[in-house]
Design a protein around this motif. Sequence first.
Motif, mmCIF file in Angstrom:
data_model
loop_
_atom_site.group_PDB
_atom_site.id
_atom_site.type_symbol
_atom_site.label_atom_id
_atom_site.label_comp_id
_atom_site.label_asym_id
_atom_site.label_seq_id
_atom_site.Cartn_x
_atom_site.Cartn_y
_atom_site.Cartn_z
ATOM 1 N N MET A 22 0.816 -1.218 0.000
ATOM 2 C CA MET A 22 0.000 0.000 0.000
ATOM 3 C C MET A 22 0.853 1.272 0.000
ATOM 4 N N ASP A 23 1.381 1.666 1.156
ATOM 5 C CA ASP A 23 2.109 2.937 1.268
ATOM 6 C C ASP A 23 3.335 2.952 0.361
ATOM 7 N N GLY A 24 3.392 3.940 -0.504
ATOM 8 C CA GLY A 24 4.516 4.064 -1.420
ATOM 9 C C GLY A 24 4.376 3.240 -2.675
ATOM 10 N N THR A 25 3.398 2.339 -2.691
ATOM 11 C CA THR A 25 3.187 1.472 -3.852
ATOM 12 C C THR A 25 1.879 1.798 -4.559
ATOM 13 N N LEU A 26 0.797 1.917 -3.802
ATOM 14 C CA LEU A 26 -0.477 2.385 -4.346
ATOM 15 C C LEU A 26 -0.818 3.786 -3.859
ATOM 16 N N VAL A 27 -0.405 4.086 -2.631
ATOM 17 C CA VAL A 27 -0.793 5.327 -1.950
ATOM 18 C C VAL A 27 0.454 6.099 -1.538
ATOM 19 N N ASP A 28 0.467 7.401 -1.830
ATOM 20 C CA ASP A 28 1.541 8.272 -1.360
ATOM 21 C C ASP A 28 1.087 8.916 -0.053
ATOM 22 N N SER A 29 1.634 8.426 1.062
ATOM 23 C CA SER A 29 1.296 8.946 2.389
ATOM 24 C C SER A 29 2.529 9.533 3.064
ATOM 25 N N THR A 30 3.482 9.986 2.254
ATOM 26 C CA THR A 30 4.771 10.436 2.773
ATOM 27 C C THR A 30 4.625 11.510 3.844
ATOM 28 N N ARG A 31 3.754 12.469 3.613
ATOM 29 C CA ARG A 31 3.632 13.598 4.534
ATOM 30 C C ARG A 31 3.277 13.147 5.939
ATOM 31 N N ILE A 32 2.238 12.341 6.080
ATOM 32 C CA ILE A 32 1.801 11.942 7.412
ATOM 33 C C ILE A 32 2.781 10.962 8.044
ATOM 34 N N VAL A 33 3.390 10.089 7.255
ATOM 35 C CA VAL A 33 4.370 9.148 7.793
ATOM 36 C C VAL A 33 5.552 9.906 8.398
ATOM 37 N N GLU A 34 6.055 10.883 7.675
ATOM 38 C CA GLU A 34 7.181 11.652 8.184
ATOM 39 C C GLU A 34 6.788 12.471 9.415
ATOM 40 N N GLN A 35 5.568 12.964 9.440
ATOM 41 C CA GLN A 35 5.100 13.745 10.584
ATOM 42 C C GLN A 35 5.017 12.876 11.840
ATOM 43 N N VAL A 36 4.409 11.710 11.711
ATOM 44 C CA VAL A 36 4.218 10.839 12.878
ATOM 45 C C VAL A 36 5.548 10.341 13.418
ATOM 46 N N TRP A 37 6.402 9.863 12.531
ATOM 47 C CA TRP A 37 7.686 9.360 13.013
ATOM 48 C C TRP A 37 8.607 10.488 13.453
ATOM 49 N N GLY A 38 8.416 11.686 12.895
ATOM 50 C CA GLY A 38 9.170 12.834 13.363
ATOM 51 C C GLY A 38 8.819 13.184 14.793
ATOM 52 N N ASP A 39 7.522 13.112 15.122
ATOM 53 C CA ASP A 39 7.097 13.356 16.504
ATOM 54 C C ASP A 39 7.688 12.308 17.451
ATOM 55 N N PHE A 40 7.679 11.067 17.018
ATOM 56 C CA PHE A 40 8.239 9.976 17.824
ATOM 57 C C PHE A 40 9.737 10.190 18.056
ATOM 58 N N ALA A 41 10.451 10.537 16.989
ATOM 59 C CA ALA A 41 11.890 10.749 17.103
ATOM 60 C C ALA A 41 12.205 11.935 18.014
ATOM 61 N N GLY A 42 11.453 13.029 17.866
ATOM 62 C CA GLY A 42 11.701 14.201 18.678
ATOM 63 C C GLY A 42 11.458 13.955 20.155
ATOM 64 N N ARG A 43 10.454 13.147 20.456
ATOM 65 C CA ARG A 43 10.138 12.873 21.854
ATOM 66 C C ARG A 43 11.279 12.162 22.571
ATOM 67 N N PHE A 44 11.968 11.278 21.853
ATOM 68 C CA PHE A 44 12.994 10.462 22.507
ATOM 69 C C PHE A 44 14.411 10.811 22.060
ATOM 70 N N GLY A 45 14.557 11.909 21.302
ATOM 71 C CA GLY A 45 15.883 12.308 20.860
ATOM 72 C C GLY A 45 16.531 11.326 19.909
ATOM 73 N N LEU A 46 15.727 10.788 18.974
ATOM 74 C CA LEU A 46 16.204 9.765 18.048
ATOM 75 C C LEU A 46 16.521 10.376 16.684
ATOM 76 N N ASP A 47 17.240 9.624 15.878
ATOM 77 C CA ASP A 47 17.627 10.048 14.535
ATOM 78 C C ASP A 47 16.477 9.748 13.574
ATOM 79 N N ILE A 48 15.723 10.793 13.169
ATOM 80 C CA ILE A 48 14.572 10.587 12.307
ATOM 81 C C ILE A 48 14.974 9.994 10.965
ATOM 82 N N ALA A 49 16.123 10.379 10.432
ATOM 83 C CA ALA A 49 16.561 9.843 9.141
ATOM 84 C C ALA A 49 16.760 8.332 9.226
ATOM 85 N N GLU A 50 17.324 7.854 10.324
ATOM 86 C CA GLU A 50 17.542 6.418 10.487
ATOM 87 C C GLU A 50 16.215 5.689 10.667
ATOM 88 N N ILE A 51 15.292 6.305 11.395
ATOM 89 C CA ILE A 51 13.979 5.684 11.569
ATOM 90 C C ILE A 51 13.270 5.550 10.227
#
Length: 222
Positions: A17-46
Amino acid sequence: MSLQNRTVTARAVLFDMDGTLVDSTRIVEQVWGDFAGRFGLDIAEILRTSHGVQAIDTVRRFAPAGADVHALTSELGRMELAETRGIVPIPGALQLLERLPANAVALVTSASRSLAEVRMAAAGIDLPAASVTAEDVTRGKPHPEGYLRAASLLGVAPEDALVFEDAPAGIAAGLAAGIRTVAVGPNTGLLPEGVFHIPDYSAVSVTTDVSADGVRTISFLL
């Protein structure tokens, strides 16, 4: 199934689905960006490693010791369900699906069923009757369980199916299932030998033929 001159023939088609039929890049990056920021993680690696795998596997990998993995995964899931802005079909996906027999198509996604329903609807794509979501498997991609299950639901052997995937984990899952796999888009990573790559479906053509004894063949010109 045969493969010659960028023509692939199969009896059934299995889509991520994601990236194959549906482009959901914006929300995926937003959600994982919030997760990374909360714990001081490397968003690029995630983002590099999370694409195509179940959210709980990514949370388990990156969350700090002692974190409630299931609670965090549920929270991220609620965030994803609440946001559909910017979700669109991959170019050419709608036209391709319209030309495929509905009973020869399956969805195999690492997303939950509820998220798959929301994102497919947001992109204007009907959810296939044969759909394998996170709840339907015990082992997510890159394990082949999901693709093997989908082929079984459609009544075809793995060698008679074709997978379209955009992420390394999904490509690995398709190949591990013994299914010819086509890579889609810019995030496929280094491709194994024999895997074709397409930027999207804009230039893909498809025809369906049925033999005198009732065997259906779907031919893709990539």
